[in-house]
Motif scaffolding. Structure first.
Motif, mmCIF file in Angstrom:
data_model
loop_
_atom_site.group_PDB
_atom_site.id
_atom_site.type_symbol
_atom_site.label_atom_id
_atom_site.label_comp_id
_atom_site.label_asym_id
_atom_site.label_seq_id
_atom_site.Cartn_x
_atom_site.Cartn_y
_atom_site.Cartn_z
ATOM 1 N N MET A 41 0.848 -1.201 0.000
ATOM 2 C CA MET A 41 0.000 0.000 0.000
ATOM 3 C C MET A 41 0.878 1.243 0.000
ATOM 4 S SD MET A 41 -3.010 1.028 2.707
ATOM 5 C CE MET A 41 -3.938 -0.417 2.236
ATOM 6 N N SER A 42 0.618 2.196 -0.845
ATOM 7 C CA SER A 42 1.453 3.377 -0.942
ATOM 8 C C SER A 42 1.192 4.303 0.221
ATOM 9 C CB SER A 42 1.174 4.126 -2.258
ATOM 10 O OG SER A 42 -0.094 4.730 -2.211
ATOM 11 N N GLU A 43 2.173 5.184 0.504
ATOM 12 C CA GLU A 43 2.018 6.164 1.576
ATOM 13 C C GLU A 43 0.828 7.070 1.323
ATOM 14 O OE1 GLU A 43 5.803 8.048 1.712
ATOM 15 O OE2 GLU A 43 6.518 6.770 3.328
ATOM 16 N N ASP A 44 0.577 7.406 0.038
ATOM 17 C CA ASP A 44 -0.508 8.316 -0.273
ATOM 18 C C ASP A 44 -1.871 7.686 -0.018
ATOM 19 O OD1 ASP A 44 1.105 10.407 -1.002
ATOM 20 O OD2 ASP A 44 1.279 9.744 -3.081
ATOM 21 N N HIS A 45 -1.901 6.335 0.109
ATOM 22 C CA HIS A 45 -3.161 5.666 0.365
ATOM 23 C C HIS A 45 -3.094 4.879 1.674
ATOM 24 C CE1 HIS A 45 -3.270 6.453 -3.989
ATOM 25 N NE2 HIS A 45 -4.573 6.556 -3.811
ATOM 26 N N ALA A 46 -2.367 5.431 2.652
ATOM 27 C CA ALA A 46 -2.255 4.796 3.958
ATOM 28 C C ALA A 46 -3.628 4.764 4.627
ATOM 29 C CB ALA A 46 -1.269 5.583 4.827
ATOM 30 N N PRO A 47 -3.836 3.774 5.500
ATOM 31 C CA PRO A 47 -5.147 3.636 6.143
ATOM 32 C C PRO A 47 -5.564 4.891 6.893
ATOM 33 C CG PRO A 47 -3.781 1.696 6.528
ATOM 34 C CD PRO A 47 -2.901 2.724 5.896
ATOM 35 N N ARG A 48 -6.842 5.183 6.831
ATOM 36 C CA ARG A 48 -7.444 6.281 7.567
ATOM 37 C C ARG A 48 -8.545 5.704 8.451
ATOM 38 N NH1 ARG A 48 -3.606 8.239 5.506
ATOM 39 N NH2 ARG A 48 -3.451 10.127 4.265
ATOM 40 N N PRO A 49 -8.851 6.283 9.566
ATOM 41 C CA PRO A 49 -8.203 7.486 10.070
ATOM 42 C C PRO A 49 -6.846 7.197 10.721
ATOM 43 C CG PRO A 49 -9.869 6.761 11.606
ATOM 44 C CD PRO A 49 -9.983 5.854 10.417
ATOM 45 N N ILE A 50 -6.022 8.223 10.777
ATOM 46 C CA ILE A 50 -4.720 8.120 11.432
ATOM 47 C C ILE A 50 -4.938 8.130 12.941
ATOM 48 C CG2 ILE A 50 -2.529 9.324 11.803
ATOM 49 C CD1 ILE A 50 -2.923 10.472 8.938
ATOM 50 N N ARG A 51 -4.274 7.223 13.634
ATOM 51 C CA ARG A 51 -4.402 7.116 15.088
ATOM 52 C C ARG A 51 -3.466 8.134 15.744
ATOM 53 N NH1 ARG A 51 -6.442 2.579 17.292
ATOM 54 N NH2 ARG A 51 -4.769 2.444 18.850
ATOM 55 N N VAL A 52 -4.061 9.059 16.505
ATOM 56 C CA VAL A 52 -3.303 10.174 17.073
ATOM 57 C C VAL A 52 -3.386 10.150 18.596
ATOM 58 C CG1 VAL A 52 -3.016 12.678 17.154
ATOM 59 C CG2 VAL A 52 -3.772 11.571 15.035
ATOM 60 N N ALA A 53 -2.239 10.239 19.246
ATOM 61 C CA ALA A 53 -2.177 10.430 20.692
ATOM 62 C C ALA A 53 -1.803 11.886 20.968
ATOM 63 C CB ALA A 53 -1.148 9.494 21.317
ATOM 64 N N LEU A 54 -2.487 12.507 21.899
ATOM 65 C CA LEU A 54 -2.231 13.901 22.253
ATOM 66 C C LEU A 54 -1.407 13.940 23.536
ATOM 67 C CD1 LEU A 54 -5.795 15.352 21.608
ATOM 68 C CD2 LEU A 54 -3.911 15.040 19.997
ATOM 69 N N SER A 55 -0.309 14.675 23.500
ATOM 70 C CA SER A 55 0.622 14.707 24.621
ATOM 71 C C SER A 55 0.817 16.128 25.134
ATOM 72 C CB SER A 55 1.979 14.134 24.184
ATOM 73 O OG SER A 55 2.944 14.274 25.202
ATOM 74 N N ASN A 56 0.639 16.301 26.436
ATOM 75 C CA ASN A 56 0.918 17.565 27.107
ATOM 76 C C ASN A 56 0.945 17.285 28.602
ATOM 77 O OD1 ASN A 56 -0.387 20.441 28.300
ATOM 78 N ND2 ASN A 56 1.204 20.672 26.775
ATOM 79 N N ASP A 57 1.399 18.239 29.391
ATOM 80 C CA ASP A 57 1.461 18.058 30.845
ATOM 81 C C ASP A 57 0.151 18.392 31.542
ATOM 82 O OD1 ASP A 57 4.117 17.585 30.338
ATOM 83 O OD2 ASP A 57 4.767 19.594 30.897
ATOM 84 N N TYR A 58 -0.796 18.971 30.797
ATOM 85 C CA TYR A 58 -2.012 19.496 31.422
ATOM 86 C C TYR A 58 -3.245 18.903 30.744
ATOM 87 C CZ TYR A 58 1.461 22.784 33.075
ATOM 88 O OH TYR A 58 2.584 23.332 33.640
ATOM 89 N N GLU A 59 -4.027 18.173 31.513
ATOM 90 C CA GLU A 59 -5.184 17.489 30.950
ATOM 91 C C GLU A 59 -6.183 18.462 30.331
ATOM 92 O OE1 GLU A 59 -6.816 14.962 33.910
ATOM 93 O OE2 GLU A 59 -5.090 13.607 33.950
ATOM 94 N N ILE A 60 -6.356 19.639 30.944
ATOM 95 C CA ILE A 60 -7.337 20.569 30.388
ATOM 96 C C ILE A 60 -6.872 21.155 29.060
ATOM 97 C CG2 ILE A 60 -8.496 21.136 32.538
ATOM 98 C CD1 ILE A 60 -6.780 23.557 32.855
ATOM 99 N N ALA A 61 -5.557 21.229 28.851
ATOM 100 C CA ALA A 61 -5.058 21.656 27.544
ATOM 101 C C ALA A 61 -5.337 20.580 26.502
ATOM 102 C CB ALA A 61 -3.563 21.948 27.616
ATOM 103 N N LEU A 62 -5.208 19.332 26.891
ATOM 104 C CA LEU A 62 -5.451 18.224 25.967
ATOM 105 C C LEU A 62 -6.912 18.156 25.549
ATOM 106 C CD1 LEU A 62 -3.278 15.461 27.667
ATOM 107 C CD2 LEU A 62 -2.765 16.691 25.546
ATOM 108 N N LEU A 63 -7.812 18.476 26.460
ATOM 109 C CA LEU A 63 -9.235 18.433 26.130
ATOM 110 C C LEU A 63 -9.577 19.439 25.031
ATOM 111 C CD1 LEU A 63 -10.760 18.083 29.714
ATOM 112 C CD2 LEU A 63 -10.710 16.342 27.918
ATOM 113 N N GLY A 64 -8.988 20.630 25.099
ATOM 114 C CA GLY A 64 -9.225 21.629 24.060
ATOM 115 C C GLY A 64 -8.693 21.180 22.713
#
Length: 211
Positions: free
Chosen positions: A1-24
């Motif tokens: 499978m080519s990069e241009d047709h990689a599976p969607r959706p992309i799995r994203v982890a959100l990283s920060n020190d503050y949970e309320i910032a992550l919620l936004g």
């Protein structure tokens, strides 16, 4: 499978020190479920949900010495994208091993497009500086600016005005101005009251790797 047709959706982890910032940040991405799927909002270094991409929000961090970013890059297989204001420059993110960098001037749509581009091995389009930021941050609903909110995070962490100024490359007078206006908005008369307010409102960092 080519990069241009990689599976969607992309799995994203959100990283920060503050949970309320992550919620936004999670709210910004929620309108694009066909392209990105948020699998974790975490203040930890190691990811447990096998993301494709880690979006590293620099709210409350200073770029001069940021061991957490280096640890996130080193301890995970996912691509790490730094999401930041210009005072945490792209060069610093790249030196730490980040695969990409997106300005917080980006709209939600532009942010998602950048995540997709970087994931697929392409350079994202540059975000034009129109002076308007769309990112949410802790304390915004109470009238705190991004800078005032960040000053409070540093104060809660125990940094002095001099330390904040040295690490963020702001003059001591500029730091004092932000601190003074932040105090006025939260009704704090001194540093102890500001720290207590910050802890009650989610400004206490969970990070144990230092600034």
């Amino acid at each position: 499978m080519s990069e241009d047709h990689a599976p969607r959706p992309i799995r994203v982890a959100l990283s920060n020190d503050y949970e309320i910032a992550l919620l936004g940040l999670a709210q910004m991405l929620a309108s694009y479920p066909d392209q990105v799927h948020v699998v974790a909002l975490t203040t930890e270094v190691a990811m447990t949900h096998d993301p494709d991409v880690i979006l590293f929000d620099t709210f409350g961090r200073l770029f001069e010495d940021d061991p957490k970013l280096g640890k996130v890059v080193a301890e995970n297989d996912a691509l790490v994208i730094v999401y930041s204001w210009d005072d945490y420059p792209e060069e610093a993110a790249r030196r730490a091993g980040a695969a990409g960098y997106v300005s917080k001037r980006a709209s939600a749509q532009e942010l998602v497009a950048a995540i997709v581009a970087i994931h697929d091995g392409h350079e994202p389009e540059r975000v034009e500086d129109d002076g308007e930021a769309v990112m949410t941050w802790p304390g915004q609903a109470l009238g705190l600016s991004q800078r005032e909110a960040e000053m409070l995070t540093f104060i809660v962490r125990g940094l002095t005005n001099d330390e904040i100024g040295r690490r963020s490359y702001l003059s001591i007078n500029t730091v004092k101005t932000y601190v003074r206006t932040a105090y006025a908005k939260i009704g704090a008369r001194n540093r102890s009251e500001a720290v207590a307010w910050g802890i009650r409102h989610g400004f206490e960092s969970t990070d144990d790797t230092g600034l």
